[in-house]
Write a protein that holds these residues in place. Structure first.
Motif: not given
Length: 106
Positions: A2, A50, A99-102
Protein backbone atom coordinates in the motif's frame (compact mmCIF):
# COMPACT_ATOMS: atom_id res chain seq x y z
CA UNK A 1 1.59 -3.38 -0.71
CA UNK A 2 0.00 0.00 0.00
CA UNK A 3 0.88 3.66 -0.41
CA UNK A 4 -0.05 5.74 2.61
CA UNK A 5 -0.43 9.42 1.75
CA UNK A 6 -0.58 11.57 4.89
CA UNK A 7 -1.16 15.32 4.73
CA UNK A 8 -0.22 17.02 8.00
CA UNK A 9 0.28 20.55 9.23
CA UNK A 10 3.86 21.77 8.87
CA UNK A 11 4.11 22.21 12.67
CA UNK A 12 3.66 18.45 13.12
CA UNK A 13 5.85 17.28 10.25
CA UNK A 14 9.26 17.11 11.94
CA UNK A 15 7.95 15.07 14.89
CA UNK A 16 6.08 12.75 12.56
CA UNK A 17 9.08 12.25 10.31
CA UNK A 18 11.30 11.44 13.31
CA UNK A 19 8.76 8.92 14.63
CA UNK A 20 8.47 7.23 11.23
CA UNK A 21 12.25 6.94 10.94
CA UNK A 22 12.54 5.62 14.50
CA UNK A 23 9.97 2.93 13.68
CA UNK A 24 11.88 1.96 10.53
CA UNK A 25 9.57 3.48 7.92
CA UNK A 26 10.99 5.33 4.96
CA UNK A 27 9.00 8.18 3.48
CA UNK A 28 9.12 10.90 0.89
CA UNK A 29 8.25 14.37 2.19
CA UNK A 30 6.60 16.93 -0.11
CA UNK A 31 5.76 20.55 0.71
CA UNK A 32 2.10 21.35 0.09
CA UNK A 33 -0.41 24.11 0.83
CA UNK A 34 -3.87 23.71 2.32
CA UNK A 35 -6.93 25.14 0.64
CA UNK A 36 -9.02 26.88 3.31
CA UNK A 37 -6.31 28.65 5.31
CA UNK A 38 -3.58 28.51 2.63
CA UNK A 39 -1.11 27.42 5.29
CA UNK A 40 1.90 25.18 4.84
CA UNK A 41 1.38 21.45 5.00
CA UNK A 42 3.62 18.48 4.42
CA UNK A 43 2.52 15.45 2.44
CA UNK A 44 4.22 12.18 3.33
CA UNK A 45 4.33 9.27 0.88
CA UNK A 46 4.94 6.03 2.78
CA UNK A 47 5.14 2.62 1.09
CA UNK A 48 4.21 -0.24 3.43
CA UNK A 49 3.15 -3.86 3.32
CA UNK A 50 -0.45 -4.48 4.41
CA UNK A 51 0.26 -5.71 7.98
CA UNK A 52 2.19 -2.47 8.72
CA UNK A 53 -0.76 -0.16 8.01
CA UNK A 54 -2.13 -0.12 11.60
CA UNK A 55 1.32 0.78 12.99
CA UNK A 56 1.81 3.63 10.49
CA UNK A 57 -1.69 4.94 11.18
CA UNK A 58 -1.03 4.94 14.92
CA UNK A 59 2.24 6.86 14.46
CA UNK A 60 0.44 9.45 12.33
CA UNK A 61 -2.42 9.67 14.86
CA UNK A 62 0.04 10.26 17.73
CA UNK A 63 2.13 12.90 15.97
CA UNK A 64 -0.43 14.91 13.98
CA UNK A 65 -2.67 16.46 16.60
CA UNK A 66 -5.56 18.76 15.81
CA UNK A 67 -5.74 22.02 17.75
CA UNK A 68 -7.83 25.17 17.89
CA UNK A 69 -6.43 28.33 16.34
CA UNK A 70 -7.83 31.82 15.90
CA UNK A 71 -7.63 33.07 12.30
CA UNK A 72 -9.00 35.97 10.29
CA UNK A 73 -11.31 35.13 7.45
CA UNK A 74 -9.10 34.63 4.36
CA UNK A 75 -11.75 36.25 2.11
CA UNK A 76 -11.95 39.39 4.25
CA UNK A 77 -8.16 39.66 4.42
CA UNK A 78 -7.90 39.41 0.62
CA UNK A 79 -10.39 42.27 0.28
CA UNK A 80 -8.44 44.44 2.73
CA UNK A 81 -11.10 44.26 5.45
CA UNK A 82 -10.39 43.33 9.02
CA UNK A 83 -12.67 40.92 10.82
CA UNK A 84 -12.91 39.41 14.23
CA UNK A 85 -10.76 36.27 14.46
CA UNK A 86 -12.64 33.00 14.14
CA UNK A 87 -11.76 29.89 16.15
CA UNK A 88 -11.12 26.95 13.78
CA UNK A 89 -9.71 23.49 14.23
CA UNK A 90 -6.37 22.98 12.43
CA UNK A 91 -3.82 20.23 12.30
CA UNK A 92 -4.52 16.57 12.50
CA UNK A 93 -3.98 14.50 9.38
CA UNK A 94 -5.77 13.57 6.21
CA UNK A 95 -4.68 10.07 5.24
CA UNK A 96 -5.26 8.06 2.08
CA UNK A 97 -4.32 4.39 1.72
CA UNK A 98 -3.98 3.25 -1.88
CA UNK A 99 -3.11 -0.13 -3.39
CA UNK A 100 0.27 -0.35 -5.10
CA UNK A 101 0.43 -2.68 -8.06
CA UNK A 102 4.22 -2.68 -8.42
CA UNK A 103 7.17 -1.26 -6.52
CA UNK A 104 10.75 -0.96 -7.78
CA UNK A 105 13.74 0.65 -6.12
CA UNK A 106 16.91 1.30 -8.12
Amino acid sequence: MKMVIAIVQKKDSNHLQSALIEAGFRSTRLASVGGFLSEGNVTFLIGVVDPQIPMVMEIIREHAQSRDQFVSSPAATDLGRSTMPVNVQVGGATVFVLPVEQFEQF
